[in-house]
Structure formats: C-alpha cells, structure tokens
Design an enzyme around this catalytic site. Structure first.
Site, PDB file in Angstrom:
ATOM      1  N   GLY A 274       0.828  -1.191   0.000  1.00  8.66           N
ATOM      2  CA  GLY A 274       0.000   0.000   0.000  1.00  8.66           C
ATOM      3  C   GLY A 274       0.868   1.248   0.000  1.00  8.66           C
ATOM      4  N   CYS A 275       0.284   2.368  -0.402  1.00 11.51           N
ATOM      5  CA  CYS A 275       1.068   3.603  -0.510  1.00 11.51           C
ATOM      6  C   CYS A 275       1.543   4.093   0.853  1.00 11.51           C
ATOM      7  CB  CYS A 275       0.253   4.678  -1.217  1.00 11.51           C
ATOM      8  SG  CYS A 275      -1.400   4.953  -0.537  1.00 11.51           S
ATOM      9  N   TYR A 276       0.639   4.189   1.829  1.00 12.18           N
ATOM     10  CA  TYR A 276       1.041   4.650   3.152  1.00 12.18           C
ATOM     11  C   TYR A 276       2.054   3.700   3.815  1.00 12.18           C
ATOM     12  CZ  TYR A 276      -2.902   8.000   3.172  1.00 12.18           C
ATOM     13  OH  TYR A 276      -3.777   9.033   2.909  1.00 12.18           O
TER      14      TYR A 276
ATOM     15  N   THR B  66       4.215   1.828   2.474  1.00 19.47           N
ATOM     16  CA  THR B  66       5.518   1.922   1.815  1.00 19.47           C
ATOM     17  C   THR B  66       6.396   2.942   2.529  1.00 19.47           C
ATOM     18  OG1 THR B  66       4.682   1.211  -0.342  1.00 19.47           O
ATOM     19  CG2 THR B  66       6.686   2.535  -0.340  1.00 19.47           C
TER      20      THR B  66
END
Length: 316
Positions: free
Chosen positions: A122-124, A126
């Site tokens: 997921g972006c967060y 990462t």
C-alpha cells in the site's frame, strides 16, 4: 521462462487508476507483450481463465474480494498458472505471498524474483515501513515502542468517488480520515515494520491530485540510549546504500517539505528532522502515491518477477 517469445502480461482491472498507471509504464518498456480481454467478454470467466493460462504474469487491480477470486482461478490452472502481482489489500499479510517491497531487507528482491505470487504494498505502508523497519532492525527503535504514523496524500489515492468529489470542487480542502483507527493498511504496516505494538495511524487527504508525505514523530529520550537524529539518519542511509529508488536525504537545516516533488516517478526520499537539544525527531518519507506507492512499485516488481532486465538485454 516465457510461454511465448516475449513475456506476456495481462492487467486485470486496467481501467482503474492503478491499472492505467501500470499499463502506461509498461508500454514504455521494450521486450514485453501486453494482453487484454475483448471488451465484450470482460465479465466472461472462461475468457479470463483462457487468457490467464496464456500469459506469464497477471496484475490484479481489483477490489479485494475480486482479487481473491482471480487468484483462486489462476491457482486452478496448475502448471499453466501465471505469476500474480496483486495491487489490492487482499494478500499483503498472507504468508504464502511475497511482500513486494524489494528494499525491505537484503533478501527481499530475491524472494520476489522466486515467488509465484507477490502482493504490491500500500502507498502509506511503503513510507512507514521504509522508515521504521531499518531502525527496528538496528535496535534503535524497540519493536514494542509506541509509534504514531501521520500521513497526507493527494486525492488520487482515494478511489473513484473521492477523485470525482475533488475534481468537481465539492470536497474539503483537507480532511483527516480513518479516525476509527482501523485503516486497512495497518496490518501490513505493523507486520513488515516488525512492530509488536499496534501503531496509531492517522491518514489525511489534501486538495491536490498526487504526492504523499508520511511522518513519524519520536521522543528520542524514550528510545534506548537516547540516540541522536544523526544516528537514525545513518542507520537509514546504511540500509538503503546503493538503492536505485530509495534515497536518504540530509535535511540541511530545512524546516519545510511539500509532497509533490516526486510525482510521476518511482522514487522515495527519506529524511530525519531532529532537535537534539529537545531530544525529538520526525522521520519523513516523500513519495508519489501513484508511483512508488502504487503503479511504479508494481512495475518495479514486475521487472524483478519476470527478470525483464536480463530478458531485454538478451533480446537486444
């Protein structure tokens, strides 16, 4: 390794934000084939099954339930099963799937290369994992330390309804969300940071399309040995030495940071802002939520999973 002369890839869900981003990036790569289902047969399970059996890798850009169904369909193909890269949340903490953050530790890229199934991060998480994991591994942050992760993202990471709201001008300029403290990114954030105490995660969204800042405040005098900010920075720099995409950037006295500087790239920058007199520091990751936080990371993983660099060199 390929079923044909060139490795073939099918993006299941290519019309969504992440799928479009992956396709755009893959179109710029030589030596691969991109395959699609006939639009008239898009919802035909047999058409999908036949295409899966004929490609080397399938990227799942689907809701979690649909991703699980697609993974089961691929597994049913036996020796004809393609490799899978899942961009959903469905398999990120599944022990049978490799976690697609190659920079996690020295062995992770090889694990991704050998895996049949890989879960794109997921972006967060990462940004959060990139900051925390090296410091936990180095013993600078105890695994049971109380951690709070704050983050802001552009609205493109929030799905169709959020994008439409912001682009129509009906959404607020800024808002916190996930305040029930049950955000779906928490399990992977905790697991791959190797934290034994569940962190508090507070995400937010701003009125700009893409770009992300993930920040983690620390009271240094609550950490073993009261480390200085420079020691945290040195540990991060040692972990990511030689990394192509993740860089540790000295703060050089700067006291501001904006989220959009890395947009349309797969890069991520890590910084440690500190005040040693106050025994305080803030760890910050900057990345593009559509790049290293989604489509860019997916293409990085695809290249590893299909050994594309070696394949393209041989083809040249």
């Amino acid at each position: 390794m390929a079923k044909g002369s060139l490795p073939a890839i099918f993006i299941d869900g290519e019309a969504g934000t992440t799928g479009l981003g992956i396709r755009q990036r893959l179109e710029a790569l030589p030596g691969i084939q991109l395959r699609s289902i006939d639009p008239e047969r898009r919802k035909d399970p047999e058409a999908k099954r036949a295409l899966m059996a004929d490609v080397d890798l399938v990227v799942l850009c689907l809701p979690d339930a649909a991703a699980k169904e697609a993974a089961a369909m691929a597994a049913s193909l036996g020796k004809d099963a393609p490799k899978l890269l899942d961009a959903s949340t469905a398999h990120r903490v599944d022990p049978d799937w490799a976690f697609g953050f190659p920079e996690l530790n020295p062995a992770q890229a090889a694990k991704i290369a050998a895996a049949q199934n890989v879960a794109n991060p997921g972006c967060y998480p990462t940004g959060g994992i990139a900051l925390l994991r090296p410091l936990v591994d180095a013993g600078l942050i105890p695994a049971d330390h109380p951690i709070t992760v704050n983050a802001v993202s552009g609205y493109s990471g929030g799905g169709k309804a959020m994008i439409e709201g912001y682009e129509a001008g009906t959404s607020p300029a800024f808002e916190l969300y996930g305040l029930g403290l049950e955000h779906k990114h928490l399990p992977e954030l905790q697991l791959y940071s190797t934290l034994t105490r569940r962190p508090i995660f507070v995400p937010s969204v701003g009125n700009y399309r893409q770009g992300m800042l993930v920040s983690i405040p620390l009271h240094l005098d609550t950490l073993p040995g009261t480390p200085k900010a420079s020691q945290l920075e040195a540990a991060l720099a040692a972990h990511y030495a030689g990394s192509e995409w993740v860089k540790v950037v000295p703060t050089a006295g700067n006291a501001k940071l904006e989220p959009e500087a890395l947009n349309d790239t797969n890069a991520m920058e890590l910084r440690v802002f500190g005040n040693d007199d106050r025994h305080q520091a803030v760890l910050v990751a900057r990345l593009d939520n559509l790049g290293k936080g989604a489509s860019g990371a997916a293409v990085q993983n695809i290249r590893i999973m299909l050994n594309l660099q070696a394949h393209q060199a041989a083809a040249a």
